[in-house]
Design a protein around this motif. Structure first.
Motif, PDB file in Angstrom:
ATOM      1  N   LYS A  67       0.842  -1.210   0.000  1.00 22.36           N
ATOM      2  CA  LYS A  67       0.000   0.000   0.000  1.00 22.36           C
ATOM      3  C   LYS A  67       0.870   1.249   0.000  1.00 22.36           C
ATOM      4  O   LYS A  67       0.603   2.207  -0.718  1.00 22.36           O
ATOM      5  CB  LYS A  67      -0.907   0.024   1.235  1.00 22.36           C
ATOM      6  N   ARG A  68       1.907   1.236   0.833  1.00 23.17           N
ATOM      7  CA  ARG A  68       2.788   2.402   0.927  1.00 23.17           C
ATOM      8  C   ARG A  68       3.516   2.637  -0.398  1.00 23.17           C
ATOM      9  O   ARG A  68       3.640   3.775  -0.850  1.00 23.17           O
ATOM     10  CB  ARG A  68       3.773   2.209   2.079  1.00 23.17           C
ATOM     11  N   ARG A  69       3.990   1.565  -1.037  1.00 27.65           N
ATOM     12  CA  ARG A  69       4.667   1.704  -2.333  1.00 27.65           C
ATOM     13  C   ARG A  69       3.722   2.268  -3.386  1.00 27.65           C
ATOM     14  O   ARG A  69       4.106   3.097  -4.205  1.00 27.65           O
ATOM     15  CB  ARG A  69       5.228   0.361  -2.796  1.00 27.65           C
ATOM     16  N   SER A  70       2.466   1.830  -3.353  1.00 24.51           N
ATOM     17  CA  SER A  70       1.500   2.282  -4.363  1.00 24.51           C
ATOM     18  C   SER A  70       1.183   3.771  -4.225  1.00 24.51           C
ATOM     19  O   SER A  70       0.770   4.411  -5.198  1.00 24.51           O
ATOM     20  CB  SER A  70       0.216   1.454  -4.296  1.00 24.51           C
ATOM     21  N   LEU A  71       1.393   4.339  -3.043  1.00 24.28           N
ATOM     22  CA  LEU A  71       1.133   5.763  -2.848  1.00 24.28           C
ATOM     23  C   LEU A  71       2.054   6.639  -3.696  1.00 24.28           C
ATOM     24  O   LEU A  71       1.718   7.783  -3.993  1.00 24.28           O
ATOM     25  CB  LEU A  71       1.273   6.140  -1.370  1.00 24.28           C
ATOM     26  N   LYS A  72       3.188   6.103  -4.114  1.00 27.38           N
ATOM     27  CA  LYS A  72       4.097   6.867  -4.974  1.00 27.38           C
ATOM     28  C   LYS A  72       3.428   7.278  -6.285  1.00 27.38           C
ATOM     29  O   LYS A  72       3.871   8.207  -6.948  1.00 27.38           O
ATOM     30  CB  LYS A  72       5.344   6.039  -5.312  1.00 27.38           C
ATOM     31  N   PHE A  73       2.366   6.587  -6.658  1.00 23.68           N
ATOM     32  CA  PHE A  73       1.704   6.841  -7.929  1.00 23.68           C
ATOM     33  C   PHE A  73       0.393   7.618  -7.756  1.00 23.68           C
ATOM     34  O   PHE A  73      -0.302   7.868  -8.729  1.00 23.68           O
ATOM     35  CB  PHE A  73       1.458   5.518  -8.656  1.00 23.68           C
ATOM     36  N   ASP A  74       0.084   8.006  -6.525  1.00 24.41           N
ATOM     37  CA  ASP A  74      -1.119   8.780  -6.264  1.00 24.41           C
ATOM     38  C   ASP A  74      -0.954  10.184  -6.849  1.00 24.41           C
ATOM     39  O   ASP A  74      -0.005  10.904  -6.513  1.00 24.41           O
ATOM     40  CB  ASP A  74      -1.373   8.859  -4.750  1.00 24.41           C
ATOM     41  N   LYS A  75      -1.875  10.572  -7.713  1.00 24.58           N
ATOM     42  CA  LYS A  75      -1.788  11.847  -8.442  1.00 24.58           C
ATOM     43  C   LYS A  75      -1.713  13.045  -7.491  1.00 24.58           C
ATOM     44  O   LYS A  75      -0.881  13.936  -7.666  1.00 24.58           O
ATOM     45  CB  LYS A  75      -2.982  11.967  -9.381  1.00 24.58           C
ATOM     46  N   ASP A  76      -2.578  13.065  -6.497  1.00 19.89           N
ATOM     47  CA  ASP A  76      -2.608  14.200  -5.571  1.00 19.89           C
ATOM     48  C   ASP A  76      -1.351  14.261  -4.702  1.00 19.89           C
ATOM     49  O   ASP A  76      -0.836  15.343  -4.414  1.00 19.89           O
ATOM     50  CB  ASP A  76      -3.863  14.144  -4.692  1.00 19.89           C
ATOM     51  N   LEU A  77      -0.866  13.100  -4.291  1.00 17.68           N
ATOM     52  CA  LEU A  77       0.351  13.066  -3.485  1.00 17.68           C
ATOM     53  C   LEU A  77       1.554  13.514  -4.315  1.00 17.68           C
ATOM     54  O   LEU A  77       2.398  14.277  -3.830  1.00 17.68           O
ATOM     55  CB  LEU A  77       0.584  11.675  -2.907  1.00 17.68           C
ATOM     56  N   LYS A  78       1.622  13.086  -5.563  1.00 18.78           N
ATOM     57  CA  LYS A  78       2.714  13.524  -6.436  1.00 18.78           C
ATOM     58  C   LYS A  78       2.716  15.043  -6.573  1.00 18.78           C
ATOM     59  O   LYS A  78       3.766  15.685  -6.515  1.00 18.78           O
ATOM     60  CB  LYS A  78       2.600  12.857  -7.813  1.00 18.78           C
ATOM     61  N   LYS A  79       1.528  15.615  -6.706  1.00 15.43           N
ATOM     62  CA  LYS A  79       1.406  17.074  -6.816  1.00 15.43           C
ATOM     63  C   LYS A  79       1.880  17.742  -5.525  1.00 15.43           C
ATOM     64  O   LYS A  79       2.611  18.741  -5.564  1.00 15.43           O
ATOM     65  CB  LYS A  79      -0.046  17.448  -7.105  1.00 15.43           C
ATOM     66  N   SER A  80       1.505  17.190  -4.391  1.00 17.50           N
ATOM     67  CA  SER A  80       1.897  17.756  -3.094  1.00 17.50           C
ATOM     68  C   SER A  80       3.414  17.684  -2.899  1.00 17.50           C
ATOM     69  O   SER A  80       4.028  18.628  -2.396  1.00 17.50           O
ATOM     70  CB  SER A  80       1.167  17.022  -1.973  1.00 17.50           C
ATOM     71  N   ILE A  81       4.023  16.581  -3.303  1.00 20.88           N
ATOM     72  CA  ILE A  81       5.478  16.437  -3.194  1.00 20.88           C
ATOM     73  C   ILE A  81       6.169  17.454  -4.101  1.00 20.88           C
ATOM     74  O   ILE A  81       7.139  18.096  -3.699  1.00 20.88           O
ATOM     75  CB  ILE A  81       5.922  14.994  -3.516  1.00 20.88           C
ATOM     76  N   LYS A  82       5.647  17.629  -5.311  1.00 20.98           N
ATOM     77  CA  LYS A  82       6.231  18.622  -6.218  1.00 20.98           C
ATOM     78  C   LYS A  82       6.136  20.020  -5.618  1.00 20.98           C
ATOM     79  O   LYS A  82       7.097  20.785  -5.646  1.00 20.98           O
ATOM     80  CB  LYS A  82       5.543  18.592  -7.581  1.00 20.98           C
ATOM     81  N   GLU A  83       4.978  20.355  -5.058  1.00 18.68           N
ATOM     82  CA  GLU A  83       4.801  21.674  -4.438  1.00 18.68           C
ATOM     83  C   GLU A  83       5.746  21.854  -3.248  1.00 18.68           C
ATOM     84  O   GLU A  83       6.291  22.936  -3.056  1.00 18.68           O
ATOM     85  CB  GLU A  83       3.346  21.865  -4.003  1.00 18.68           C
ATOM     86  N   PHE A  84       5.947  20.806  -2.465  1.00 14.95           N
ATOM     87  CA  PHE A  84       6.894  20.893  -1.357  1.00 14.95           C
ATOM     88  C   PHE A  84       8.298  21.129  -1.906  1.00 14.95           C
ATOM     89  O   PHE A  84       9.065  21.923  -1.368  1.00 14.95           O
ATOM     90  CB  PHE A  84       6.869  19.620  -0.506  1.00 14.95           C
ATOM     91  N   GLY A  85       8.630  20.463  -2.988  1.00 15.51           N
ATOM     92  CA  GLY A  85       9.942  20.611  -3.607  1.00 15.51           C
ATOM     93  C   GLY A  85      10.237  22.013  -4.090  1.00 15.51           C
ATOM     94  O   GLY A  85      11.396  22.396  -4.255  1.00 15.51           O
ATOM     95  N   ASP A  86       9.199  22.811  -4.281  1.00 15.89           N
ATOM     96  CA  ASP A  86       9.383  24.182  -4.743  1.00 15.89           C
ATOM     97  C   ASP A  86      10.043  25.075  -3.683  1.00 15.89           C
ATOM     98  O   ASP A  86      10.484  26.175  -4.008  1.00 15.89           O
ATOM     99  CB  ASP A  86       8.039  24.798  -5.171  1.00 15.89           C
ATOM    100  N   ILE A  87      10.130  24.616  -2.434  1.00 15.92           N
ATOM    101  CA  ILE A  87      10.782  25.440  -1.404  1.00 15.92           C
ATOM    102  C   ILE A  87      12.303  25.423  -1.551  1.00 15.92           C
ATOM    103  O   ILE A  87      12.980  26.267  -0.981  1.00 15.92           O
ATOM    104  CB  ILE A  87      10.380  25.028   0.037  1.00 15.92           C
ATOM    105  N   TYR A  88      12.827  24.484  -2.319  1.00 14.28           N
ATOM    106  CA  TYR A  88      14.273  24.396  -2.529  1.00 14.28           C
ATOM    107  C   TYR A  88      14.705  25.383  -3.604  1.00 14.28           C
ATOM    108  O   TYR A  88      14.061  25.487  -4.651  1.00 14.28           O
ATOM    109  CB  TYR A  88      14.679  22.982  -2.980  1.00 14.28           C
ATOM    110  N   GLU A  89      15.810  26.069  -3.358  1.00 10.17           N
ATOM    111  CA  GLU A  89      16.401  26.915  -4.399  1.00 10.17           C
ATOM    112  C   GLU A  89      17.170  26.011  -5.344  1.00 10.17           C
ATOM    113  O   GLU A  89      17.822  25.061  -4.921  1.00 10.17           O
ATOM    114  CB  GLU A  89      17.318  27.948  -3.757  1.00 10.17           C
ATOM    115  N   ARG A  90      17.104  26.329  -6.626  1.00  8.70           N
ATOM    116  CA  ARG A  90      17.715  25.466  -7.643  1.00  8.70           C
ATOM    117  C   ARG A  90      18.691  26.243  -8.511  1.00  8.70           C
ATOM    118  O   ARG A  90      18.602  27.456  -8.624  1.00  8.70           O
ATOM    119  CB  ARG A  90      16.619  24.859  -8.518  1.00  8.70           C
ATOM    120  N   ASN A  91      19.586  25.497  -9.167  1.00  8.79           N
ATOM    121  CA  ASN A  91      20.515  26.126 -10.101  1.00  8.79           C
ATOM    122  C   ASN A  91      19.827  26.323 -11.458  1.00  8.79           C
ATOM    123  O   ASN A  91      18.640  26.020 -11.608  1.00  8.79           O
ATOM    124  CB  ASN A  91      21.809  25.307 -10.215  1.00  8.79           C
TER     125      ASN A  91
END
Length: 193
Positions: A67-91
């Motif tokens: 179940k936990r592995r399958s969450l990696k493919f959850d559309k809403d969770l993927k979006k939330s992880i991407k949004e969290f990733g936006d707090i990092y400064e990038r090159n």
């Protein structure tokens, strides 16, 4: 990003959730608690073992691991992880370097372990650098895929269930606390009650 103490989190037992109502535990304040207070606000203050040292063996059954592995493919969770990733400064290439990873990692660790934690900044940096080696796969930068895997591991370790809603709520709460440190202190308004 396996932010956890030196001893593995898999050891030990979780303390059951408090039976107290959704009211604040301090002085009976009628403030509704956040569902993740057990992590962020140390609601289970009478617990013998801090939350970051607890674990639930049921989360490691074959069924729950799947179940936990399958969450990696959850559309809403993927979006939330991407949004969290936006707090990092990038090159310029959109990647994250070790210095930026360590900066955010230290903020996250202080939030999850509590600012009153006995862990010193030098130890936090060492923990972050150890996680960097694994998360960046030995490279000088992390791309979006590596960051996704690191952030998924973080949320997967800290959440009590296999619910995408809990994972998303955890990430959203953590993002606010990283971006606005101290702004969500549950005791900040206690003088009003």
């Amino acid at each position: 990003m396996a932010i956890r103490p030196k001893s593995k989190r898999k050891k030990g037992k979780r303390k059951k959730k408090s039976k107290k109502s959704k009211k604040s535990l301090s002085k009976g304040n009628p403030v509704v608690n956040h569902p993740l207070d057990y992590i962020f606000n140390r609601v289970e203050q009478n617990a013998l073992t801090p939350y970051h040292l607890q674990s639930d063996p049921r989360m490691y059954t074959k069924e729950n691991l799947e179940k936990r592995r399958s969450l990696k493919f959850d559309k809403d969770l993927k979006k939330s992880i991407k949004e969290f990733g936006d707090i990092y400064e990038r090159n310029e290439e959109g990647n994250i370097d070790q210095k930026e990873y360590v900066r955010v990692h230290m903020k996250i660790t202080k939030i999850l372990h509590g600012n009153d934690s006995i862990i010193q900044d030098e130890q936090l940096q060492e923990m972050a650098k150890e996680d960097w080696k694994k998360d960046a796969k030995g490279g000088p930068f992390m791309d979006n895929e590596m960051l996704f895997d690191a952030l998924f591991e973080l949320v997967d370790i800290w959440c009590r269930t296999c619910s995408s809603k809990e994972y998303i709520m955890f990430l959203d709460s953590l993002k606010l606390k990283v971006k606005h440190p101290g702004a969500y202190d549950p005791n900040a308004y206690s003088v009003l009650f």
